[in-house]
Design a protein around this motif. Structure first.
Motif, PDB file in Angstrom:
ATOM      1  N   ASN A  13       0.824  -1.202   0.000  1.00 42.14           N
ATOM      2  CA  ASN A  13       0.000   0.000   0.000  1.00 42.14           C
ATOM      3  C   ASN A  13       0.862   1.257   0.000  1.00 42.14           C
ATOM      4  OD1 ASN A  13      -2.055   1.816   0.190  1.00 42.14           O
ATOM      5  ND2 ASN A  13      -2.401   1.485   2.384  1.00 42.14           N
ATOM      6  N   GLN A  47       2.801   2.036  -3.298  1.00 38.86           N
ATOM      7  CA  GLN A  47       2.202   2.487  -4.565  1.00 38.86           C
ATOM      8  C   GLN A  47       2.487   3.957  -4.866  1.00 38.86           C
ATOM      9  OE1 GLN A  47      -2.077   2.249  -4.547  1.00 38.86           O
ATOM     10  NE2 GLN A  47      -2.158   2.408  -2.331  1.00 38.86           N
ATOM     11  N   ARG A  48       2.760   4.743  -3.815  1.00 40.46           N
ATOM     12  CA  ARG A  48       3.052   6.159  -4.061  1.00 40.46           C
ATOM     13  C   ARG A  48       4.414   6.339  -4.720  1.00 40.46           C
ATOM     14  NH1 ARG A  48       2.896   8.503   1.526  1.00 40.46           N
ATOM     15  NH2 ARG A  48       2.819   6.328   2.172  1.00 40.46           N
ATOM     16  N   ILE A 108       5.892   3.960  -6.787  1.00 42.55           N
ATOM     17  CA  ILE A 108       6.073   2.816  -7.677  1.00 42.55           C
ATOM     18  C   ILE A 108       7.097   3.081  -8.776  1.00 42.55           C
ATOM     19  CG2 ILE A 108       4.173   3.413  -9.253  1.00 42.55           C
ATOM     20  CD1 ILE A 108       4.772  -0.103  -7.978  1.00 42.55           C
ATOM     21  N   ALA A 134       7.745  -2.105  -3.837  1.00 41.81           N
ATOM     22  CA  ALA A 134       6.614  -2.961  -4.214  1.00 41.81           C
ATOM     23  C   ALA A 134       7.076  -4.357  -4.598  1.00 41.81           C
ATOM     24  CB  ALA A 134       5.850  -2.328  -5.375  1.00 41.81           C
TER      25      ALA A 134
END
Lengths: 343, 288
Positions: free
Chosen positions: B244, B247-248, B250, B257
């Motif tokens: 979670n 994802q910022r 990625i 990730a």
């Protein structure tokens, strides 16, 4: 002399339901059967597959509930017993199944399987092992095999294990549901001989359900012939084999291998037990059928040798049976092998 | 031959074990699962850093010798967090499935053996639960119970349990139709004894297979719940919550990730291989 087991008017229909669960008919598996067996007697119930004889065997032990009829074992009303009282009574009556590959729990050793009835009924406490060994040698297996698993045995050996399990609780009555018909022909004779010996030695009462008249002839004292859920003839084995009074019995006897006759008397398939024929249920296949047979259903008639046929006294005499040859098929098989191997 | 006569025979379980040990993919799955279990158990000793220790001096560093999996947006070591995250994932998977088995199997057995209206009621309830997508049901339950790893496990256990109800019921129904079950009745066995001593041992193999495969599903579910913030709570590490926050970043820091994602992928694959291998080994119709 009172009967050990007596059934009167047993009926069991299996409803056929449509997709919504509504009954749209019923398989009339057992349709009004009265039967008794004396202590120490071997009664054979014979008939084609689908005639309801296996259902009858389970009804007699109340393994399935009858729709109606009465059932007495040692004078006691079996149908009135509570579930737990019935379980206690099971010690006195046992069942041997047709398929020795299905009747033994695959996750139990031979020892556990044979000891189970002992544990259930609290018999031979503390010396179950010795009892199992005793039973194994009684049925012709080495006691050392006790710790093996069912999948390690052949069909004949498994059936011996099943017999040992049935004997474990010293039952009064054993019902054998086609106990040898799933076995190889050569093994059949051995298991039949074993059963015959045990019945004699232990004074067992035995109900043999079979379609194999050769086996029946060898062990039965009395025979009941079943057709489409009803008994059509019943009498002492000797009398019934020598002088069959029902055309269906004659047809069955003519079909026994080694009788030198073509089994041409029985034509067509057994009619559906969902809608049995009117009148005499056998009239559709009976070579002697008259219009009257289509109308009126015959009752079992006679004193000790009874048959359900309107014309049982006016049938032409039956062809004589050859002498019983228990090992006829075995010999036939042997001659076949001999022919194959000798140049 | 005669010498071995007196020996105990080979039990069905032992025979299955022999087949299982010869199954390559299953053994691969077993090895991988064992490695993950070891990693989870030994995490405090083998993790190079404290998984919670932040450091402003090493934010989002790419993988290096000092930090093989890199560091995250708070400067925590990703390898250490993946190792500790295995604890949450495996524990959630195993505990949730055990819970589902404990709830589902007895209920299913009762339904299959009692038949009639008992069966009808139980079956309709489990059908209703199965008609809701598994993850949606788990999310709803977890949201209702409140965000915590324990609640996520309870939610997953409840959501998976109808699978076991159904399996146990079906197998029990099938078992009651067998000759050996009828023989057990004919011997005078009471119903509970037939259920526990005869039916249960015979339906154990498919339950074991289903259980193993369900662990894979439960691990994904736990990761999903944690991803949504309903499972393991920060700062405690969990693969789902790591994904979670990853994802910022990625594009800037894909390792954030990749490694937890890879961990989920590998452990789920391993459980699936293990389950398939067990199925092959336990199927009596299988060869050898």
């Amino acid at each position: 002399m009172t009967a050990l087991l007596e059934a009167k008017g047993l009926v069991r229909h299996f409803p056929i339901r449509d997709a919504l669960g509504r009954a749209k008919g019923a398989v009339r598996a057992v349709d009004g059967v009265s039967l008794f067996v004396y202590r120490g007697e071997v009664l054979a119930v014979v008939g084609e597959s689908g005639c309801g004889k296996s259902t009858l065997g389970r009804l007699l032990l109340r393994l399935i509930e009858p729709d109606s009829g009465t059932l007495h074992f040692e004078g006691e009303d079996l149908r009135a017993l509570s579930a737990s009282a019935l379980r206690k009574r099971r010690r006195r009556m046992q069942l041997i199944f047709q398929d020795p590959f299905g009747s033994l729990d695959p996750r139990m050793t031979v020892e556990a399987a044979i000891a189970e009835p002992l544990k259930l009924h609290g018999l031979h406490k503390g010396r179950e092992r010795e009892r199992v060994a005793e039973l194994l040698s009684r049925v012709g297996l080495r006691p050392e095999l006790a710790r093996r698993w069912p999948h390690e045995f052949s069909g004949g050996q498994r059936q011996r294990i099943a017999i040992a399990r049935a004997l474990a609780s010293e039952p009064e009555l054993i019902i054998g549901d086609e106990p040898v018909s799933a076995l190889d022909v050569s093994v059949q004779a051995q298991v039949v001989n074993l059963l015959a010996g045990l019945i004699k030695e232990l004074g067992l009462t035995f109900i043999l359900i079979s379609h194999d008249l050769g086996v029946v002839r060898q062990v039965a004292d009395r025979v009941a012939v079943m057709y489409l859920g009803k008994i059509v003839e019943e009498g002492a084995a000797e009398a019934l084999f020598r002088n069959p009074r029902h055309p269906y019995t004659r047809a069955l006897l003519a079909a026994v291998p080694g009788q030198g006759q073509k089994p041409a008397m029985l034509e067509g398939d057994i009619p559906s037990p969902v809608a049995p024929p009117s009148g005499c249920r056998f009239h559709t296949r009976c070579p002697f059928a008259q219009p009257y047979c289509r109308e009126v259903e015959p009752e079992l008639d006679g004193l000790t040798h009874r048959a359900a046929c309107h014309f049982q006294d006016s049938l032409p005499p039956a062809p004589p049976l050859r002498e019983a040859e228990p090992d006829a098929r075995l010999r036939h098989l042997q001659s076949f092998f001999d022919r194959e191997t000798t140049p | 031959m005669s010498a071995s006569l007196a020996e105990a025979g080979e039990s069905p379980g032992r025979r299955a074990l022999r087949r299982f040990l010869r199954h390559r993919l299953a053994m691969f799955g077993l090895v991988v699962v064992s490695l993950f279990v070891l990693a989870a158990l030994l995490a405090p000793w083998i993790a190079p850093y404290d998984p919670l220790e932040t450091s402003w001096s090493r934010l989002r560093q790419a993988p290096s010798w000092a930090h093989p999996f890199g560091t995250d947006e708070n400067g925590r070591d990703v390898l250490s967090r993946v190792l500790f995250g295995a604890r949450a994932s495996l524990m959630a998977g195993v505990v949730a499935v055990l819970g589902a088995v404990v709830i589902g199997v007895p209920v299913g057995l009762v339904a299959g053996l009692a038949k009639g209206w008992v069966d009808a009621v139980i079956s309709r309830i489990s059908d209703a639960m199965l008609s809701i997508p598994f993850l949606i049901l788990a999310i709803a339950l977890a949201a209702f119970l409140g965000p915590a790893l324990e609640n996520a496990m309870i939610a997953i256990a409840i959501s998976i349990s109808p699978v076991f109800v159904r399996l146990a019921r079906g197998m029990a129904l099938e078992a009651t139709g067998t000759d050996w079950a009828e023989a057990a009745r004919a011997l005078g066995n009471p119903p509970w004894r037939i259920a526990v001593l005869h039916v249960l041992p015979n339906i154990l193999p498919p339950l074991l297979v289903q259980g193993t495969l369900a662990i894979a599903e439960a691990i994904i579910a736990e990761a999903s719940l944690s991803f949504l913030g309903l499972g393991q709570q920060p700062p405690a590490p969990s693969w789902g919550s790591m994904l979670n926050s990853a994802q910022r970043f990625i594009e800037a820091a894909p390792w954030l990730a990749i490694f937890p994602g890879l961990a989920i992928f590998v452990v789920v694959l391993a459980f699936n291989l293990l389950g398939d291998g067990l199925r092959d080994a336990l199927d009596p119709r299988g060869s050898r």
